[in-house]
Design a protein around this motif. Sequence first.
Motif, PDB file in Angstrom:
ATOM      1  N   ARG A 165      -1.588 -10.103  12.589  1.00 14.52           N
ATOM      2  CA  ARG A 165      -2.173  -8.838  12.337  1.00 14.52           C
ATOM      3  C   ARG A 165      -3.318  -9.022  11.476  1.00 14.52           C
ATOM      4  NH1 ARG A 165       1.086  -4.068  11.098  1.00 14.52           N
ATOM      5  NH2 ARG A 165       2.991  -4.921  11.933  1.00 14.52           N
TER       6      ARG A 165
ATOM      7  N   ASP B  59      -6.895  -7.152  12.589  1.00 12.04           N
ATOM      8  CA  ASP B  59      -7.208  -5.838  11.807  1.00 12.04           C
ATOM      9  C   ASP B  59      -8.487  -6.382  11.141  1.00 12.04           C
ATOM     10  OD1 ASP B  59      -4.798  -4.415  12.430  1.00 12.04           O
ATOM     11  OD2 ASP B  59      -3.877  -4.867  10.474  1.00 12.04           O
TER      12      ASP B  59
ATOM     13  N   ARG C   6      -9.791   5.782  17.100  1.00 12.53           N
ATOM     14  CA  ARG C   6     -10.056   5.848  15.686  1.00 12.53           C
ATOM     15  C   ARG C   6     -10.997   7.136  15.239  1.00 12.53           C
ATOM     16  NH1 ARG C   6      -8.384   1.346  13.475  1.00 12.53           N
ATOM     17  NH2 ARG C   6      -8.937   2.326  11.398  1.00 12.53           N
TER      18      ARG C   6
ATOM     19  N   ARG D 177     -11.512  -6.729  14.043  1.00 15.79           N
ATOM     20  CA  ARG D 177     -12.076  -5.636  15.157  1.00 15.79           C
ATOM     21  C   ARG D 177     -13.404  -5.108  15.096  1.00 15.79           C
ATOM     22  NH1 ARG D 177      -7.727  -1.894  12.720  1.00 15.79           N
ATOM     23  NH2 ARG D 177      -8.645  -1.264  11.077  1.00 15.79           N
TER      24      ARG D 177
ATOM     25  N   ALA E 213      -5.178   0.599  17.449  1.00 11.54           N
ATOM     26  CA  ALA E 213      -6.388   0.921  16.499  1.00 11.54           C
ATOM     27  C   ALA E 213      -7.524   0.275  16.462  1.00 11.54           C
ATOM     28  CB  ALA E 213      -5.767   0.503  14.983  1.00 11.54           C
TER      29      ALA E 213
ATOM     30  N   ARG F 169      -6.520   1.465   6.090  1.00  6.61           N
ATOM     31  CA  ARG F 169      -7.296  -0.013   6.250  1.00  6.61           C
ATOM     32  C   ARG F 169      -8.712   0.336   5.924  1.00  6.61           C
ATOM     33  NH1 ARG F 169      -2.550  -0.959   7.250  1.00  6.61           N
ATOM     34  NH2 ARG F 169      -1.704  -2.697   8.376  1.00  6.61           N
ATOM     35  N   ASP F 170      -9.197   1.474   6.436  1.00 11.49           N
ATOM     36  CA  ASP F 170     -10.677   1.800   6.421  1.00 11.49           C
ATOM     37  C   ASP F 170     -11.035   3.064   5.491  1.00 11.49           C
ATOM     38  OD1 ASP F 170      -9.101   3.521   7.857  1.00 11.49           O
ATOM     39  OD2 ASP F 170     -10.797   3.522   9.610  1.00 11.49           O
TER      40      ASP F 170
ATOM     41  N   ARG G 276       0.761   4.575  14.090  1.00 10.13           N
ATOM     42  CA  ARG G 276       2.118   4.317  14.548  1.00 10.13           C
ATOM     43  C   ARG G 276       2.659   5.164  15.640  1.00 10.13           C
ATOM     44  NH1 ARG G 276       5.382   0.774  11.460  1.00 10.13           N
ATOM     45  NH2 ARG G 276       4.149  -0.528   9.792  1.00 10.13           N
TER      46      ARG G 276
ATOM     47  N   THR H 233      -2.179   6.859   6.595  1.00  9.67           N
ATOM     48  CA  THR H 233      -2.705   7.002   7.882  1.00  9.67           C
ATOM     49  C   THR H 233      -2.101   6.034   8.878  1.00  9.67           C
ATOM     50  OG1 THR H 233      -4.534   5.270   7.275  1.00  9.67           O
ATOM     51  CG2 THR H 233      -4.988   7.652   6.704  1.00  9.67           C
TER      52      THR H 233
ATOM     53  N   LYS I  18       0.820  -1.116   0.163  1.00 12.14           N
ATOM     54  CA  LYS I  18       0.024   0.019  -0.008  1.00 12.14           C
ATOM     55  C   LYS I  18       0.863   1.245  -0.078  1.00 12.14           C
ATOM     56  CE  LYS I  18      -2.015  -0.168   4.037  1.00 12.14           C
ATOM     57  NZ  LYS I  18      -1.545  -1.294   4.603  1.00 12.14           N
TER      58      LYS I  18
ATOM     59  N   SER J  52      -1.167  -1.639  15.747  1.00 13.07           N
ATOM     60  CA  SER J  52      -2.422  -2.315  15.693  1.00 13.07           C
ATOM     61  C   SER J  52      -3.305  -2.456  16.763  1.00 13.07           C
ATOM     62  CB  SER J  52      -1.825  -3.843  15.207  1.00 13.07           C
ATOM     63  OG  SER J  52      -2.739  -4.621  15.051  1.00 13.07           O
TER      64      SER J  52
HETATM   65  O1   DC Z   1      -0.408   0.225   7.043  1.00 13.01           O
HETATM   66  P1   DC Z   1       0.680   0.375   8.637  1.00 13.01           P
HETATM   67  O2   DC Z   1       1.219  -0.963   8.637  1.00 13.01           O
HETATM   68  O3   DC Z   1       1.446   1.640   8.631  1.00 13.01           O
HETATM   69  O4   DC Z   1      -0.470   0.541   9.751  1.00 13.01           O
HETATM   70  C1   DC Z   1       0.008   0.038  10.923  1.00 13.01           C
HETATM   71  C2   DC Z   1      -1.265  -0.464  12.070  1.00 13.01           C
HETATM   72  O5   DC Z   1      -2.193   0.490  11.924  1.00 13.01           O
HETATM   73  C3   DC Z   1      -2.185  -1.531  11.274  1.00 13.01           C
HETATM   74  O6   DC Z   1      -1.976  -2.876  11.946  1.00 13.01           O
HETATM   75  C4   DC Z   1      -3.662  -1.256  11.570  1.00 13.01           C
HETATM   76  C5   DC Z   1      -3.575   0.245  11.830  1.00 13.01           C
HETATM   77  N1   DC Z   1      -4.166   1.208  11.018  1.00 13.01           N
HETATM   78  C6   DC Z   1      -5.608   1.105  11.042  1.00 13.01           C
HETATM   79  O7   DC Z   1      -6.297   0.512  11.904  1.00 13.01           O
HETATM   80  N2   DC Z   1      -6.493   1.914  10.162  1.00 13.01           N
HETATM   81  C7   DC Z   1      -5.699   2.695   9.209  1.00 13.01           C
HETATM   82  N3   DC Z   1      -6.370   3.631   8.372  1.00 13.01           N
HETATM   83  C8   DC Z   1      -4.257   2.671   9.108  1.00 13.01           C
HETATM   84  C9   DC Z   1      -3.626   1.733  10.056  1.00 13.01           C
END
Ligand code: DC
Length: 217
Positions: free
Chosen positions: A172, A176, A101, A179, A95, A122-123, A36, A31, A13, A92
Amino acid sequence: MRIAVDGPVGSGKTTVALKLAQKLGFDFLSTGLMYRYVGLLAECKCKGVENLECLQRLVKGLDFQLQGDRLLVCGESIGSEVRSERAGELASKVAVLPEVRRVLTEHQRRLSKGRNIVIEGRDIGTVVLPDAEVKIFLVATAEERAKRKYEEMKAAGLEVSYEEILKQIKERDQRDATREIAPLKPADDACIVDTTGKSVDQVVEEILRLLEERRVG
Ligand code: DC
């Protein structure tokens, strides 16, 4: 135009979305960096991600800004420590917290307003910007994603085990995707792009073709 790019850990991504933004001359927001950052902050200021009261206070005080593809927090660039595996794990965990959130989603909506932007997470297509003009959901097998992470970490000189990385990726994914709030899943109107066995450039070209088809259509 707002382009949402979502997908699981290791689907490419961030690299794909950044390259796409550069090709289009769009701004870019990852995002995951926000989650993080909050994860690391929770560990250092609240002694862990379990202290909800401290975390809520902390997250409310954050002020994010976006300059092109640079995410700033309280006027400062976010440091490279957010890219560590530890920060990913902590992200994670924070999140799953509704208040975290809610606040981060508000920031993401505000930052993407009125811009040409590629925003990845992710969302994004399902919750943050359900009205985004374009939604892409990247997928790849867990094995391919583990292989990419393994090679990346080995190249960085780290001692790692492929089996351990594969296990962490599956854990993970599970956290993710299951949840309660904003689970990882493609929006109904998202274009699914499989990146298995493809280079970053190939995936970016595929997305650019999709955009062109849409424009023509
Ligand atoms: O994309 P990343 O690996 O940098 O994201 C790290 C964690 O953040 C991932 O395990 C889930 C969370 N995350 C989320 O829940 N919603 C998002 N929009 C972006 C990341």
